[in-house]
Scaffold this motif. Structure first.
Motif, short mmCIF file in Angstrom:
data_model
loop_
_atom_site.label_atom_id
_atom_site.label_comp_id
_atom_site.label_asym_id
_atom_site.label_seq_id
_atom_site.Cartn_x
_atom_site.Cartn_y
_atom_site.Cartn_z
N ASN A 1 0.85 -1.18 0.00
CA ASN A 1 0.00 0.00 0.00
C ASN A 1 0.90 1.24 0.00
O ASN A 1 1.61 1.50 0.98
N VAL A 2 0.87 1.98 -1.09
CA VAL A 2 1.77 3.11 -1.27
C VAL A 2 1.16 4.37 -0.62
O VAL A 2 0.14 4.87 -1.06
N LYS A 3 1.82 4.85 0.43
CA LYS A 3 1.30 5.97 1.20
C LYS A 3 1.97 7.30 0.86
O LYS A 3 1.59 8.34 1.41
N ALA A 4 2.94 7.31 -0.05
CA ALA A 4 3.65 8.54 -0.39
C ALA A 4 4.01 8.53 -1.87
O ALA A 4 4.31 7.47 -2.43
N ASP A 5 3.98 9.68 -2.49
CA ASP A 5 4.36 9.80 -3.89
C ASP A 5 5.88 9.80 -4.04
O ASP A 5 6.63 10.15 -3.12
N GLY A 6 6.31 9.38 -5.22
CA GLY A 6 7.72 9.53 -5.59
C GLY A 6 8.67 8.56 -4.94
O GLY A 6 9.87 8.86 -4.82
N ILE A 7 8.20 7.37 -4.54
CA ILE A 7 9.09 6.43 -3.87
C ILE A 7 9.69 5.39 -4.82
O ILE A 7 10.42 4.51 -4.38
#
Length: 210
Positions: free
Chosen positions: A76-82
């Motif tokens: 679950n991706v909780k931040a942009d640009g990772i």
């Protein structure tokens, strides 16, 4: 059907998204759903805002290599640009059975461009699946209607050769019995394109397979 332990196989709420519960899930034969974000230049595991106590994602991937091969990682991706932090770790630990989900629409575009595997969403409040053709699968969720998930919905995505991950109703405070019974009666627990994300992986294993 793969059973995914929601934030690990935890015995108390404090163990959610901790390495103890994540490793316990792998050793018990369960895939996991967990949360990724960046903190101080590193990729970490945290549902809420990260701090110095958050586990490093690399610890998770190393444990997956040791204990979880061929299990599913739902990230679950909780931040942009990772992507710049995540992609090298996936390659380093040769992780193939994973998918990213819940990122913003612009991030879907970036993930597709970077050839990262992702699921789009379909829920009782999201009728259109964004970037459906490019998505490896569909995250099926229901926030308000515990009877929303039906055989017709599942079959529609399977006919399009999409993998499916179903959010078990107890994650939103509803009874799980109706949904689990529907899945078992239709034989979906025998379909390897389907996975179930649950807070009760041991109970799900007993219900579907024992």
């Amino acid at each position: 059907m793969d059973i995914l332990a929601h934030r690990g196989l935890w015995k108390s709420p404090e163990e959610k998204n901790k390495m103890l519960s994540l490793e316990r899930a792998f050793k018990s034969g369960f895939g996991i759903e967990t949360d990724l974000r960046d903190y101080a230049g590193n990729l970490v595991i945290s549902h809420d805002l990260a701090d110095g106590g958050s586990c490093y994602a690399e610890e998770l991937f190393a444990a997956y290599r040791d204990y979880g091969e061929n299990l599913i990682l739902a990230l679950n991706v909780k931040a942009d640009g990772i992507q710049g932090l995540l992609k090298p770790l996936l390659e380093k630990y040769d992780i193939k059975r994973y998918f990213l989900f819940d990122m913003s629409i612009p991030e879907l575009v970036v993930n597709a461009r970077e050839s990262l595997l992702f699921y789009t969403r379909h829920s009782d409040i999201e009728n259109e699946c964004v970037m459906y053709e490019q998505a490896k699968g569909v995250w099926l969720d229901s926030f308000y209607d515990k009877y929303w998930l039906t055989r017709d919905i599942i079959e529609r995505h399977l006919m399009n050769n999409k993998a499916i991950c179903i959010v078990s109703p107890e994650l939103h405070g509803y009874s799980y019995e109706f949904a689990w019974k529907m899945l078992k009666e239709n034989g979906y627990h025998k379909n390897r394109l389907i996975s179930l994300c649950t807070d009760m992986p041991n109970k799900a294993k007993e219900f579907f397979y024992e």
